[in-house]
Design an enzyme around this catalytic site. Structure first.
Site, PDB file in Angstrom:
ATOM      1  N   TYR A   1       0.858  -1.199   0.000  1.00 59.43           N
ATOM      2  CA  TYR A   1       0.000   0.000   0.000  1.00 59.43           C
ATOM      3  C   TYR A   1       0.882   1.233   0.000  1.00 59.43           C
ATOM      4  CZ  TYR A   1      -3.214   3.596   1.666  1.00 59.43           C
ATOM      5  OH  TYR A   1      -3.954   4.729   1.786  1.00 59.43           O
TER       6      TYR A   1
ATOM      7  N   GLU B   1      -3.568   7.665  -3.930  1.00 56.20           N
ATOM      8  CA  GLU B   1      -3.562   6.387  -3.226  1.00 56.20           C
ATOM      9  C   GLU B   1      -3.367   5.248  -4.215  1.00 56.20           C
ATOM     10  OE1 GLU B   1      -7.262   4.756  -1.484  1.00 56.20           O
ATOM     11  OE2 GLU B   1      -6.132   4.604   0.385  1.00 56.20           O
TER      12      GLU B   1
END
Lengths: 395, 307
Positions: free
Chosen positions: A116, A204
């Site tokens: 991530y 993101e």
């Protein structure tokens, strides 16, 4: 302002952030041309909407999955045909879902591991923060809640920019091998440059992936921009997709109104964002449900009030309206005249409660009461909210 | 005593020749505030005239401060140039810069905030209604009005108000004034995610001010600034405090007018903030109509005289 994944990938390419080379198509006729550009082998078919949770979403016709991995281009074509024009409902879209108007085809990647990576503003320090985790491909909120030690953050000093040692902190925390680390360093630096130079509010990547040959790539992409900075980024404004926005919100912005549709039945028209939010709250407190957030700004001209009424009345769920204006500098009588003219112009049939406070309020109330309109005057916010809730529940 | 500004404070206005800045400069002059200078690059040597007063205009903040003794700037400069205007007031070593401008890019404010480190100037705002220290004349005339708040709703007295929102501040002030409770100083800190002065900064000033006997703290969804302020109050301040948080009905992920009013996680919802307020001994107003009454309730329990 948000953009689609395929647009984010194009931006990534411009800034040197590696991502799978994919091709969008907005009509069935364009599917073959897009697919022809991909190498042979498995293809990922992705619905393009401004909401997450697409893979686990369901279309309103019952077809499941807004993201599909297909073994062949023929299968990809078939899946894309089912998605395009269909309405996808995910955890983030609300029950109404979003109509899919573009399909994005990408080559399927041979994933070794998922990570991530995101960059956003840290409000507490007023600095950009880079967030990484080894737990990619899943909800980062869950990771933060269940295993907070697996979330690593680095704050970037805006006067210095992203320092090499900070990138190393991130790279070592993620446990990359030397070849991966080299590629990840390039990617993180390029992504930070993009975040800073485009005035992004958030970037993101979930998942960020490594491949068997040690490449590091941004597989998914969610990118948003600071609305206040769009004046200096015409190239970003050009990416705006009005299909993804509420038509009433677009109309409102033309009149300098800030409007957000909600699912209740009492509309409100207020000056000031804080007062508008708390007007919604007080409607709920007295047992009603707000139909919208609507801030007409510091003043409230007649034209704005007329436009606001028209937008409010465009929502078929609305059963009553509460106007709450604190006329600090503006003369309440001018506002009252504006409300009266607006009501006459739009031919309002629904219950209307008006609460005015501030400068020359008595003259304003007289104007409202002698207008011959069926409106009700409220003295305080509490009084006005109780009156509109009662009128709507009686109707 | 009041906090931040008083009736003797000399202020300058950056952007005094614009429509917005000019309109509010006139209202501040009418209120009796000492507006001693304007700054508009290229218009140095001209005057801003209103009500028999001639306010000199300067090309730079440094010139204006040196020539007039102004210690506080009010910034009405349009968003693309506002961050630069703030930097100019910091560079001139003013005590205070109050940025009214709405819509400054976040990246610009991130840079400004960084540039403020170690400098003398305090920033209030941006995207804020400003500061009012009411005066002792009729309708609080003679006080210091910086920004865009209506002056006449105030009354000189002993209660402080701090808020992110403009009209919600006026609502609280008006409730107090209608109950014959005056204010020491009312501060709007603004609705942006990156701002100069926080709730906590203002609350520390109220806690230390001998004339402020209690205060109202108004917050919104988004961020955790109100929570930090509440925890500090619990540990350090025994003055009665009433609180209100706007946005209990706001859906997550939607920006509610203010750039900073957006629910991102579990910590920054209205419910979470209200829970912390209660735990810290702050009397929570159930509705925005209840803000002044909430303070009165707590003051009675604590035996504090608000008038």
């Amino acid at each position: 302002m948000n953009i689609h994944e395929y647009q984010a990938h194009a931006l990534f390419e411009k800034f040197g952030v590696p991502s799978p080379k994919g091709y969008p198509a907005a009509s069935v006729a364009d599917f073959d041309a897009a697919l022809a550009k991909l190498p042979d082998g498995p293809v990922v078919v992705k619905s393009q909407i401004h909401a997450g949770g697409r893979g686990k979403g369901t279309f309103t016709d019952g077809f499941k999955g807004g993201v599909k991995v297909c073994k062949t281009k023929a299968e990809a074509r078939e899946m894309a045909t089912k998605m395009l024009g269909n309405t996808l409902v995910t955890l983030q879209t609300g029950a109404a879902g979003r109509k899919v108007q573009t399909i994005y085809f990408t080559p399927a990647c041979d994933i070794k591991k998922e990570y991530y990576l995101s960059i956003l503003l840290d409000r507490a320090s007023s600095r950009p923060v880079i967030v990484v985790s080894t737990e990619g491909g899943m909800s980062i909120e869950d990771v933060a809640h269940n295993t907070p030690e697996k979330i690593i953050k680095v704050l970037v000093d805006p006067a210095i920019g992203l320092a090499d040692y900070q990138v190393r902190q991130l790279i070592f925390a993620l446990g990359f091998n030397p070849a991966e680390a080299k590629n990840a360093t390039k990617l993180i630096k390029a992504l930070y440059t993009m975040f800073w130079e485009t005035d992004a509010s958030m970037v993101e990547i979930n998942p960020l992936i490594t491949t068997k040959d040690d490449q590091v790539m941004a597989l998914d992409a969610k990118v948003g921009f600071d609305d206040n900075a769009l004046f200096r980024h015409s190239e970003i404004v050009a990416l705006r997709d009005l299909n993804e926005e509420d038509s009433k919100e677009i109309e409102a912005s033309k009149y300098g109104l800030s409007y957000i549709a909600l699912d209740g039945n009492i509309a409100c028209l207020v000056n000031g964002a804080g007062l508008a939010m708390s007007t919604m709250d007080i409607i709920k407190h007295f047992g009603g449900t707000p139909a919208n957030f609507l801030d007409v700004g510091g003043g409230a001209s007649k034209d704005q009030v007329v436009a606001a009424f028209k937008i409010i009345l465009g929502d078929p769920n609305v059963k009553g309206i509460l106007v709450n204006i604190f006329g600090g500098i503006m003369d309440c009588n001018v506002i009252a005249s504006g409300v009266v003219e607006a009501v006459k112009e739009v031919g309002l049939e629904l219950p209307l409660v008006v609460r005015l406070e501030g400068n020359n309020v008595e003259a304003g109330k007289t104007t409202l009461n002698s207008s011959g309109l069926k409106l009700v005057s409220g003295d305080t916010m509490a009084d006005a909210a109780q009156k509109i809730v009662k009128l709507v529940s009686a109707a | 005593m009041a906090i931040l500004v008083n009736e003797n404070t000399k202020i300058l206005i950056q952007g005094i020749t614009g429509d917005f800045g000019g309109r509010h400069a006139k209202l501040s002059i009418d209120y009796g505030t000492q507006v001693v200078a304007g700054v508009t690059p290229g218009k140095g040597g001209q005057f801003f005239e209103h009500g028999g007063k001639k306010v000199p205009i300067f090309n730079t903040v440094a010139d204006a401060a040196r020539e007039t003794g102004a210690t506080v700037s009010t910034i009405f400069v349009p968003p693309p140039f506002a961050a630069d205007a703030i930097l100019e007031s910091i560079d001139a070593n003013l005590d205070l810069a109050v940025a009214i401008t709405e819509g400054i890019p976040i990246r610009d404010m991130v840079r400004v905030k960084r540039a403020m480190g170690g400098r003398k100037t305090r920033l209030v705002g941006p995207n804020c209604p400003g500061i009012v220290t009411p005066g002792s004349g009729p309708k609080s005339h003679g006080g210091c009005r910086i920004g865009i708040a209506p002056g006449y709703i105030h009354k000189k007295g002993k209660v402080g108000v701090v808020s992110r929102s403009g009209t919600l501040t006026y609502e609280a002030v008006w409730q107090l004034t209608c109950r014959n409770i005056g204010q020491t100083t009312c501060v709007g800190i603004g609705g942006d995610p990156v701002n100069g002065t926080s709730h906590l900064d203002v609350i520390k000033l109220f806690a230390a001010d001998p004339d402020t006997v209690g205060f109202i703290m108004i917050g919104e969804i988004g961020g955790t600034a109100e929570v930090e302020a509440a925890r500090w109050i619990k540990a350090n301040c025994n003055k009665p405090v009433a609180g209100f948080i706007a946005g209990a009905t706001a859906p997550a992920g939607r920006r509610m007018g203010h750039a900073g009013a957006i629910v991102g996680g579990a910590e920054d919802t209205a419910a979470a903030k209200i829970a912390v307020f209660k735990e810290c001994g702050i009397e929570v107003a159930a509705t925005p109509s209840d803000m002044a009454d909430a303070l009165i309730r707590l003051a009675q329990v604590r035996g504090v005289q608000l008038t």
